[in-house]
Every structure is written in C-alpha cells, then in structure tokens.
Design an enzyme around this catalytic site. Structure first.
Site, short mmCIF file in Angstrom:
data_model
loop_
_atom_site.label_atom_id
_atom_site.label_comp_id
_atom_site.label_asym_id
_atom_site.label_seq_id
_atom_site.Cartn_x
_atom_site.Cartn_y
_atom_site.Cartn_z
N GLU A 121 0.86 -1.19 0.00
CA GLU A 121 0.00 0.00 0.00
C GLU A 121 0.89 1.23 0.00
O GLU A 121 1.12 1.82 -1.04
CB GLU A 121 -0.95 -0.01 1.21
CG GLU A 121 -2.03 1.05 1.13
CD GLU A 121 -3.16 0.76 2.10
OE1 GLU A 121 -4.08 1.58 2.15
OE2 GLU A 121 -3.14 -0.27 2.79
N GLU A 179 -1.87 0.61 13.42
CA GLU A 179 -3.01 1.03 12.60
C GLU A 179 -4.33 0.83 13.35
O GLU A 179 -5.22 1.67 13.29
CB GLU A 179 -3.03 0.23 11.30
CG GLU A 179 -4.21 0.53 10.40
CD GLU A 179 -4.17 -0.27 9.11
OE1 GLU A 179 -4.78 0.17 8.13
OE2 GLU A 179 -3.52 -1.34 9.10
#
Length: 881
Positions: free
Chosen positions: A470, A747
C-alpha cells in the site's frame, strides 16, 4: 556582544542549492539571554559572489523576522547570492552580521533544460520486480577548458521516471536515496541539484546512472498492479560547467548514451531487491570504460514545463541501528531482532564465501507463533537477496525499503555474526524540532513511538504505512496527524511540496483524491465522492503550516485548492447540507467499536462526521480569508460555518446538547469544532465524560474523532476523565500497544491481540501514525506549550497537570528560537519554568484558576498550590482549536 543572529534561512529549504524561487523569502533567529529582548529593526545585505555587487536594505524598522519578502532584485536562473542580516533591539548598536548564507537558483527558465530523457532497452524478467539498468555517457571538457578557461564550478541536475543513483568519475553523487522520490509525475517531476565541482575533471569525465522502477513503474497499491505511470523508466541528467570567462559548458543524457543490465537483477519497493555481485561492472562509471558491448539508449519525450525544483530535503540515511539479538524460530529459521520497528534497509558485511552462494533476507514487523509475521505484508514480499562472488564486501540494496524489526536470514555461510548486519534508517532528511517527556514511563514511550512512526512514514511522501502493499499518501491520515508532525520535525518543505501535488492531482470539480500523489491503484474500486476528513487535508494541512510556521504564503498558494475542496463537499452535502446522496464513506475510520472486517462501521454515521468536517473547513476558510485580506470571502465562509453548525445542532444533537448518535466522536467533534450553542456545551461535555466512563475509560473513536477526544474533555472541565482515558492500559487505549511491546503506533487499536496473536483482519499494520495524533495534545496540554499566534510569535502555556505525574516538559525550536514549558508537581506544590524565545511573548495559565500572566522573552518561574478539581476548571479557560 550579548546577542547574535543565526545564519539566514531561505524559504523552507534546508539546503538552498538549485531552488525554484526567483524571490525567496528570508527568516532568521536571534540568540540572546537578555530578558525581554525583542527585535526593533533589521538590515539585510545581499552580495553577488560573481560580480561582487552588494544590495543593502539599510535599517528597516520592523519586528518581522519570519519569511520576509525578498528585498533584492528578482533572481534569474543559476543566480548565486550570499545573504546576511544584522538586527537592533532597543539599544542603538546592532548585532554583528550573521554568517552569510549561500543560495543558488535552479533553472527557472525552461529553455535551459537542454538534456534529453533516455531509457534503457531492457527485457522484463517477471512478476517480482524488474532489473535495474546501468546507463553511462562520456563528457570531455578539454576543449572547453582550453577555450573558456578553468572550471569555476559545476552543477549536476537530475531526475528520473523511476528511482536512481548518480555517479560521476567513479564517485556516487550525494547521499540521497530513492531519488527523485514520488510526485505527481506527469505534472510535477522534481529535479535535484548537486555541486560536483570537486569531482569533475578538466578533461575526460564519465557520468553514470543506476536506474530502477521505483514508484513510477514498480508495484504500487494493494491490487497487484505495476507500471501505473508508464511502462518505461527514464533518466534525465544535465551537467552545467561554469568557466572562468563566465560561459557554460553543457552535457548530459542524450542519444549517445549506452546502457546494459547491471548486478541488480530485480528491484522493487514492495517486493525487494536481488543483487548478483558476480555481475558487478567495475569502473563502469569512470572515464575510459569500454562500453562498446552496451546497448544504445532510447530518447524519450520530456516536457521541461513539468520539471520543478524540490521544496523538501532528499531521503537519506538518518541513523544506523545495530541488531540486538538472534533467535531461532520453531521451524529452525534464523531471525535477527533490531529491537525497533523501523523503516529502511540492511547494510551487510558480506563474507568472502564461495561464489554463487545466495543469502536471503526477509523482513517483517512482528513475529507470529515464533516465526516471521509476514501475513500483514500481504503481497509485499519484502525480500532481498544477494549472490556472493567470493569477495568480502559491504552490500546494501539501494532501490527498495522495508518496514521491519525482524529479519529472517537464510543461506548465510557459517555462523552469522550479528555485527555483520546493521539497519539503515531512511526518511526525508528533516530537522527534529520538538520533544516531549514526562515522569510516566509508558506515556513517554507512547510519544517515542509516535516519533518513530512519523520517521517511518515521512519517506518522501507522508504515507499511511511503510511495509505492506500500500504505502500511499492517504490524506485522512495526514490531516489528523499534521499538527503533531509540524511540532516534531520541520516538515514545512516536505508538506509544501506534497500540497502542490495535492493541488495538481485535485479533480476538476474540486474533489480531493483520498491519497496523494494520485494514481488509480485499483480500477475495480468504485469512484469515491468527496470524502470527509480525507479531502479536508486540503484545508487543514495548509492552515496547520500557517499556524506552526507563520507562512501565509502557503495559504495564498493553496487558496484555489482549498476553495475547490469546500465546493466539492458542498455539492455532496446538497442544498440542505443533509448529505442525502448516500454512497460509501470512510467516516470515523477504525472506530474502536468497528468489527475487524468492517473498519468503516463507526458508531457515528458518516453524514454527521461529514457535516462536522465541512464546518471545520468552512471555519478554516473564514480564518484564511482574514489572514489574506479577503473580506468578502471571510464573510461568505463565516456564513457557511454557521449554516453547518446549525445543521449539526438540528440533526445530530438535542437542544440540551445530547448526541443523536451518542459516541465519543459525536461529542468531541461538536465541542472542538464549535458546533454547539453555549447553553449546550457544558452538558455535551458532561455527556462526553459519561460516554467515556460508559466505555470503561477506553478510547471509543477512529481516525477522525481520536485527535479531538482529550481536548474536548479538558475544554469542558473534565480533565480527570481525560487522564483516566489517556493513562488507560487495557485495549482499546493508547497505552495498550505500549504494554504489548510496541515501538511504533499501530493502525488498529488491537493490531496485536491480548494473547499475542495478530489481528485476523486483512488490514493490519504496526506502523501507522494516525492514532499518534494524540502527541499534539501531549505537546500542548500535558507539557503545556501551544501556539498562541502564527509561528509561536506568542505562546500559550497552559499545562494540565495531574497527581499521577510528577513532571512533564515540552520544548520546541520555533521560528523564533527555543521555547519550552516544564513543570513539576510535588506534595500539592506546582512549579512551572517557561522559556520564551526572543522577540516573542507568552500567555501563562496556572492550574490554580488565577488570571493569565503575559511575559516577554526570557526564563520565568511560577508556582502555585495544586488541587485536582481546581486545575480541571482552570484548564477550561484555555481553548485553542
């Protein structure tokens, strides 16, 4: 002399060589211990080192010293100047002149870009990354030196579609990594300038480029796609040599250059790099090398109008971390632990083992059941390998980076010596400016983890994560984290450049992509509407840069982008601001209550979040218009803010202030964004505190609510609840990860489950800075140092102490010098020491409820009695959004 001026800084440049401004702004800092000292006047001197001409402003009566307009004549391309300043306080005698700062412009005239972009003719090799190419060309300056005189200076300017390392005469040029980085390539391709005078020969010279895919042609995003910007890499290099007679000799990439495959047989940011040291081309970057067997390059089109000078420093090595231990996994694999989740790559002392031996290094952030935890990496294999040639050497993969704490080493000949491996930390080479510390070890560790997450994700682009498939510049993450970032490091140049990419990639209707630079990494994903919180980076980030660095220029530069975003949000909101069009929205992403497989399923509907954030952006536009002197716009956006606030009050709150969808985010956004009427505010604060208590004093918010929870509690007199929330150690909480051994910000609140297993979701990172936005609260309210005016020209010192801490400290290198707030608490006695930089003042709020005290530059001490309840009420008096 009791005061002196530091060297002038040029715009936001750390190294003002090859800058893109023809009239760069100037700043300076005065160092003095004189109490109350303030600049009364200044004089700037600009000298031309080529002609010897001087420009002086004469004494200018002014207190301004940050980003002053350029006082000299407009600069042309390749112009060099030396700038120095002296200042006056209240006494008649000035300071000594500062040491001169040298600056040099780049190519401001596009007609001066004479080199050509060239591509290697190389076959692809497969799905794990393409080979890197060697490109070279020869330049003989003998005739030019004979005709035009000796070499006075030489500049090398270069960029690439891909990433590259530059070579000149057998020497690697500069210490930059992954140059030129990642930008909106089709609209803004950054070129960098190096001074190569010391390594250029007056006769034969050889230029070389080691070129790999990088972000341009490598794998990008989370759908397994590559080549999203183009299918061919290219390099552009221009050498400019200034001779004694004032003329220039030019050389660089053109159709005479040649290329071939080098020792790097596979290079990809996500996949990793493979190097066959048996294929090393010794002397390939030196004059006289025989390249007759190499292949001619292909000349590519390159519009010089897209070439721009960088605003930020380059990515560089910033730290070398040794390994702290070696583990054997249950399967028998050799694992090396560096003790810190970091971003970069390995530097390896390769042994003189048998030629052909392959050593493999696979990277990961965590262990899972004692083995390397690679599942969270998804398709990013993060694997480097090197094939030995029988000689001992130092090897480092130059075209990739990984997020890792652990490395699995396979194929090492003999016993592995830990000293043979070092971790090279890479990020944009920003200057550290701020720090925080306190008596609570876990809270201090939380702050340290935030710093490491910023370092790992401020690698040319402010990304969401640095390890999996990502690594995109998600706008919502930065929107939340920008205030913390602007305190910890001088990221003004980096974020100025990123905002230019945001404006370049913004859709014609004003909508802001959810990550910048924008490229469609997943064509199967339906297009998103104006995404609240994410697109608001277009307004929040410029305003943060203004607030922290006193830069109205960034507001002027981004004004059209900011207006475009608000217009896009208004279209999605509809005439009645009801956001009735529906569709998907991230909302309060990763709310603590959201299921692992539904991170968007927050307790507060996204429409309420969107209404609140539209109000916030409207208020920012109102305040920006005021700064820029746009009276009509100020009035217009003030009206929009009131409409949004009224809509929120009517739709998402009762007349008493109770939330229609009770949640921590609902109350925090309403309180912090000023959406409630005065009669609603106190009750809403009590309801927020009650909600936190109902949630077991655990955090109950996501990316968009979390930055505002602690402030909202303090603002409404609920500091005691804030402290119970902030110091909570059970999941979900900020300190849960610390207790689980985290060295960066996760996260998810539960990226690692209490039993030590990894979160089962398909999206789990152990290095995300979004929830680290709480660092801004630690800086401003725990340590107590907040901006009271743009650039900290006035500081607001208002710590919120608690009997659970015996001391805390915030310190910051502001645009005016070092500021700090340091307090101790012992047996009910509160002591505060404040350092106020020259030419500034501070407003000090003590926790006893007394009237604020305004102090001038210098050191100041204060003391008062401390009572927890009185301190909570006192903290209410201080409010900054």
């Amino acid at each position: 002399m009791t005061f002196r001026v530091r060297p002038v800084t040029i715009e936001h440049h750390r190294e003002p060589l090859g800058i893109g401004e023809s009239a760069p702004r100037l700043s300076w800092i005065t160092d003095t211990a004189i109490p109350g000292w303030s600049q009364r006047a200044y004089e700037v001197e600009i000298s031309n080192p080529v002609t010897g001409e001087l420009e002086r402003t004469g004494q200018v009566i002014s207190t301004q010293q940050v980003l002053l307009p350029w006082p000299g004549g407009t600069l042309a391309s390749r112009a060099s100047r030396a700038v120095r300043v002296r200042v006056w306080g209240k006494d008649p005698d000035p300071s000594p002149w500062s040491e001169p700062t040298s600056l040099e412009t780049g190519l401001l005239d596009t007609s001066l870009f004479s080199a050509q972009a060239v591509s290697p003719q190389l076959p692809p090799t497969g799905s794990a990354g393409e080979p890197a190419a060697l490109l070279r060309g020869d330049i003989d300056l003998s005739q030019q030196v004979a005709e035009h005189g000796r070499i006075l200076s030489a500049r090398l300017r270069a960029t690439a579609r891909g990433v590259m390392t530059l070579h000149l005469n057998g020497t690697t040029v500069g210490k930059d990594a992954l140059n030129p980085g990642w930008s909106s390539y089709a609209k803004r391709l950054r070129y960098r300038t190096w001074d190569v005078t010391g390594i250029l020969h007056p006769g034969a010279n050889a230029l070389g480029v080691h070129l790999a895919d990088g972000w341009y042609r490598g794998f990008l995003g989370f759908s397994g796609l590559r080549g999203l910007y183009g299918d061919t890499t290219a390099a552009w290099v221009q050498l400019e040599v200034l001779h004694a007679d004032g003329s220039y000799s030019l050389g660089g990439t053109d159709g005479t250059w040649r290329s071939m495959l080098g020792p790097v047989t596979r290079a990809d940011i996500y996949k990793g790099q493979s190097t066959d040291t048996r294929l090393l081309q010794h002397g390939w970057d030196e004059p006289g090398f025989d390249d007759s067997a190499w292949t001619p390059v292909t000349v590519q089109e390159l519009d010089p109008a897209v070439l721009v000078a960088p605003d930020a420093p380059a990515v560089r090595e910033t730290q070398l971390v040794p390994a702290i231990g070696q583990l054997a996994s249950p399967s028998g694999a050799t694992l090396v632990d560096f003790g810190q989740n970091l971003v970069g790559r390995l530097r390896v002392n390769l042994p003189a083992a048998a030629a052909g031996q392959t050593i493999t290094f696979r990277h990961a952030e965590v262990l899972e059941d004692g083995e390397l935890g690679v599942r969270p990496l998804r398709a990013a294999s993060a694997t480097d390998e090197v094939i030995l040639n029988g000689e001992a050497m130092v090897w480092e993969p130059e075209f990739t980076f990984h997020g890792f704490r652990y490395v699995q080493v396979d194929g090492w000949p003999g016993k592995l010596d830990l000293d043979a491996l070092k971790a090279v930390v890479l990020h944009t080479d920003m200057v550290r400016t701020g720090d925080f510390s306190c008596s609570d070890e876990q809270l201090g560790k939380l702050h340290e983890n935030v710093v490491w997450s910023m370092r790992g994700n401020f690698l040319d682009v402010p990304t969401d994560c640095p390890q999996r498939d990502e690594r995109l510049g998600w706008t919502g993450d930065l929107m939340a984290f920008a205030p913390s970032a602007a305190y910890l490091y001088d990221c003004s140049g980096m974020l100025t450049g990123w905002l230019a990419d945001l404006a370049a990639d913004q859709h014609p209707d004003g909508n802001v992509p959810v990550y910048i630079p924008w490229v469609d990494v997943d064509p199967s994903m339906p297009p998103l509407g104006a995404e609240a919180g994410w697109g608001d980076a277009a307004t929040v980030v410029p305003w943060t840069l203004y607030e922290r660095y006193a830069d109205p220029g960034i507001l002027e530069r981004q004004w059209d982008s900011m207006e475009g975003w608000v217009a896009a949000m208004l279209r999605r909101a509809g005439d009645q601001l009801e956001f009735a069009s529906g569709g998907f929205s991230f909302g309060d992403w990763l709310d603590a209550a959201a299921p692992d497989d539904q991170p968007w399923a927050a307790r507060l509907p996204w429409q309420a979040v969107a209404t609140a954030y539209l109000a916030q952006s409207a208020r920012i536009m109102r305040d920006t218009a005021q700064v820029l002197g746009r009276a009509a716009d100020e009035q217009r956006y003030a009206g929009l803010f009131e409409r949004c606030a009224q809509r929120y009050r009517e739709e998402y709150a009762t007349p008493s202030g109770r939330g229609a969808f009770p949640s921590q985010t609902a109350y925090a956004l309403a309180i912090r964004f000023g959406l409630l009427a005065p009669e609603q505010l106190e009750h809403a604060g009590s309801l927020l505190a009650a909600q936190v208590a109902e949630d077991g004093f655990h955090i109950g918010s996501g990316f968009l609510g979390t930055p505002h929870i602690c402030d909202a509690l303090v603002q409404t007199g609920n500091a005691a609840t804030m402290w119970r929330l902030l110091l909570q150690t059970e999941c979900p909480s900020w300190l849960y990860a610390v207790g689980m051994g985290a060295t960066t910000i996760w996260e998810r609140w539960n990226s690692l489950l209490p039993d030590g297993s990894l979160n089962p979701g398909g999206m789990t990172s152990f290095n995300h800075y979004a929830f680290g936005a709480v660092a801004d609260f630690l800086h401003r309210r725990v340590g107590g140092l907040a901006p009271g005016a743009a650039g900290y020209r006035r500081q607001r010192i208002a710590p919120v102490p608690t009997s659970g801490l015996s001391w805390a400290r915030s310190e910051l290198h502001t645009p005016y010098g070092l500021a700090s707030s340091s307090w101790t608490l012992e047996e009910g006695a509160f002591e505060l020491e404040v350092l106020v930089p020259p030419s500034t003042s501070a407003e000090v709020f003590l926790p006893d409820g007394s009237e604020p005290i305004v102090v001038a530059a210098g050191k100041h001490r204060f003391s008062c009695a401390f009572q927890e309840q009185e301190a909570a009420r006192s903290a209410q008096a201080f409010d900054t959004v």
